[in-house]
Design an enzyme around this catalytic site. Sequence first.
Site, mmCIF file in Angstrom:
data_model
loop_
_atom_site.group_PDB
_atom_site.id
_atom_site.type_symbol
_atom_site.label_atom_id
_atom_site.label_comp_id
_atom_site.label_asym_id
_atom_site.label_seq_id
_atom_site.Cartn_x
_atom_site.Cartn_y
_atom_site.Cartn_z
ATOM 1 N N GLY B 203 0.872 -1.142 0.021
ATOM 2 C CA GLY B 203 0.079 -0.164 0.043
ATOM 3 C C GLY B 203 0.810 1.239 0.097
ATOM 4 O O GLY B 203 1.955 1.556 -0.476
ATOM 5 N N SER B 204 0.489 2.459 0.593
ATOM 6 C CA SER B 204 1.001 3.672 0.479
ATOM 7 C C SER B 204 2.363 3.675 1.285
ATOM 8 O O SER B 204 3.357 4.501 0.857
ATOM 9 C CB SER B 204 0.219 4.818 1.073
ATOM 10 O OG SER B 204 -1.239 4.665 0.410
#
Lengths: 185, 455, 425
Positions: B203-204
């Site tokens: 993810g981020s």
Amino acid sequence: MTLELSEGLLYFLKYPLLLLLYVFLATALRAMAAALPGPKELATHQTPAGRRRLPTPSPGRTAETPVPVPAPVPGNPPEAFGPTTRIPGREWLEVVAGMEGPADGIPLQAPILFGRLADCPVRIPDPFVSGHHARLTPGPEGPVLEDLGSRNGTWLGQIRLEGPVRLQDGDHFAVGDVTFRYHRT
Amino acid sequence: MAIKARVRVVALFLLMLFLAPVVNLTRLQVLRSEELSQRPDNSRTLEDLSLRGSLLDRTGQLLAQSREGRRVYPLGPLTGPLLGYMTGRLGSAGLEASLEARTAGYAVPRTPKQAWNLVARGERRGDDVVLTLDRDLQKVAWDLLEGSRGAVLVLDIPTAEILAVASRPSFDPATLEADWERLRVDPSAPLIERGTQGLYPPGSTFKILTMAGALADGRTAADEVFACTGSMDAGNFILHDNAVHGPVRLEEALVVSCNVTFATLGQRLGVDGLRRWMDAFGLLEAMPLVPNAAEARPVHSGAPSAAAEAGIGQADLLVSPLAMARVTAAVARGGIDLEPRLVRAQTRRGQETWRPAAPSARRVLPQAVAEQVRRAMAAVVARGTGGAAALPGVAVAGKTGTAENPHGAPHAWFVGYAPARDPEVAVAILLENAGGGGAHAAPLASRLLQQALSR
Amino acid sequence: MSRRPSAFLLMALVSAILVLGAALAQAGLSRLDPPSPWPSVGLLLGAFWAGWLLSHLRRPAGDSMLLPLSTLLCSVGWLEVYRLGPAIGSPALGERQAWWIALGVLVFILSLFVPGDYRALEDYKYSCLLTGVFLQLAVMLFGTEINGARLWFEFGPVLFQPVEVVKILLVVFLAAFLRQFRHWIRLSLLSPEGRLPRKALLLLGLGWACAEGVLVLQKDLGMALLLFGLFLSMFFLSTGRRDLVALSAVLAGVGSWVCYHLFGHVRVRVGAWLDPFADPQGQGYQMSQALYALASGGLDGSGLGMGRPFLVPEAYTDFIFVALAEEWGMLGAVGVLMVYMMLVTRAFRIALWAGDEFGTLLAAGLATLVAWQTLILVGGTVQLAPMTGITLPFMSYGGSSMLANFLLLGILWRISAVGEVSGGD
């Protein structure tokens, strides 16, 4: 000596044991190689010195039934023999299996001796065939087959010959591993 | 062919058949001996359990010990899948299996060398292995995961030593044999050590790597302004952002975790560029001193959107929490990578008998690039998505992540380090299907960093 | 007679191996407090040398290699059995096995003193067949069930496994039957009238049905393989019909295929053979443990009493060869295989030297029996074939098999010695 020490040493003592095993193997191999029979020895070993031979044929088995030796069948000139010629009354043996026979078959005129020895007209070099194994004697009503006291028998089908037997056209019989078929045309 | 000729044929045939076991014995006993001996379910290596050395933490406290012919683990489930197990029936797994040869003792010698040692020194007990773990910090990490599925990992930045790695759900090694059938089929996989072996979409948190790579490759600059309209054409579909960020500078984009910006950077780097950067950070290779660690999986998808998605840590990209902690630590060191380690030394009666080579420092990023990323990460906690990770009196840097995955709610991520100015420890936190990283993972980081720093 | 000194030397070597091995095994087992091996070793040495002496006195023309080869196998097997006893919780195992071996040698000696000629056996072929079938049926109906197989009779503390004797009876029957009918089989097959060789096919079919029957009814894969190998070998020996041998091999293949698909236990065995690691804690446990034992033995073995062969279930019976391979290493295991090869070679040599067809067929049949049995068992333990529950001749623990093997040895000795016995019998 401590336990540790003896276990450390024990580890190395497996090698003498393996060595002994291989000494055994080498000795056994040597002993076996020395006693190995050559192929020639095998072929003729059946009655080496000292081995027991069966006594002379017992009367019951090989009673010498008097079979008149017939004169050659008239009107059958020898040069006409052959499996392809159909001459009434002609008799011959086909070698069905076990060894190479003459292509024309074995003409049946005089009594034929089967055996391992050189003086047999049909010589079968098989250790299971006796020196003089069996005899086939032509007769007017068909040839008579008899066992000559062989150790392993002469076989007509699954029947081991106990006495002389008259063959009929198409009969198979075996001496050792060689199978013959009797023909009469 | 007469009978006797056939006897020879049969004899020869049967004697030839004897060659088959001879060949197979050679194969199994000599050629495959090593491979078979090292299989995990081979309990032969574990027979002399009472003579096996212990596993110790960095302060010398016991983590695994042989007692009365059994292996005992004082921390129980806290170190469950990490240390693994060693029993006669089930064989061995985890660090116990990997360190088997170092801790092995012998009631009877198995090799000429052991036999000689026995003759010369009377030594039977195996060596101890000192791990880099901190027993107290391991407890803290474990407690943080209470009620969750996931992993918590703490990395010492100067040495790259793993100070704690907790994974839940876990198992209790004391009742392992009784629980085995249940554990084996449990869908929540309690036998897997999630911190080093679990692979997740980052993810981020992956934006750190995207940013660093793009800066180092000159694909962007610190002052570049990105126009975020809340969505972008990623190739074969429209990628939506969490908000319309308008025009944002690069550092600000990390602070608000702007997907459009980093998807754009991902496209500029391309799938190959991202892969090259994962390799540069050492994520694609095995780590000998973290024996069971899983290597990261770079993008394999050939979809047109793959590069954009990978730029924000999605697509089919998978990494372990350890991998993200390693990237974070490399940035924190100013662009220097050290290979993480879990094994410190091998000792015998307190005397060191083996020690792994000192880690070799490797520059991954130019100092200036690392500083730009560090500034941005500090801002993430100071005024961005990672606010919950902040500590009173100590500046924290980090990055949150909310990783979409096919198994339900998104995974909550946080990676970070503290103090932001003079980094000492890095952490990676992953909570499976817990939701947003800022809301769920970042608060744990705050407590974890506090404990790690006051150690 | 230049052979005799070297047979003496071989017997001495066997004794040395037994004594050194016993000393090493006892030392290696010291932490288990094993019983002293020396009474058993004394018993074994006494039995071996008595057997050697009496056999040479009674029938000196016999094959002098038989006894050294078989006693070596007994000694090596005994060392492993003795060594496994304390480890698996029955320390008296070695002592019991020593008594069985001694009784076996006694059977061997007694078989040399039976008056008459081995050729007399030929006249009892149907008695042999009936006894064998009776024993087999009786054990299937009234036997004691152990581990799901009904293969034993229980007489107080002693378990008798009739199949060991049945095998020998079967060889005697086949040798006599095939000697009588081999010509007939050949002839009827050669019949130019195009008649079907019905009875020959019937015979083949019967052998095939027996093997498959054992497989299906007794779930005894090893025995089925053994019966089949034995039957085919003897059929080929006596009739030389390659076509029929090939035909029955194909039939056996079909039968096995059908069994594989019909019966779960066959599939399980085959599965455990092909991939023991698929289920290393369940079906593949024994096989994977055997592989680990072999691997840990390596080239030169762990040393007697210093390995862990007891980790393999049934190490003292079905898996005695694995125990041997672990503690004596590949070198020892291959050495012992060579001894088996020599024993088989020797038995075939007796077949070649026999003066009559029955003797040849009988000796060759017994040689085939030992060879197939060794191959099937060893093959099953070194992952060449599915694991089977038959015994390893002269090595596995067990009274029935030991007595039967020495009976077999006695018959071979009688065949080899027939030429030089004076007319007294």
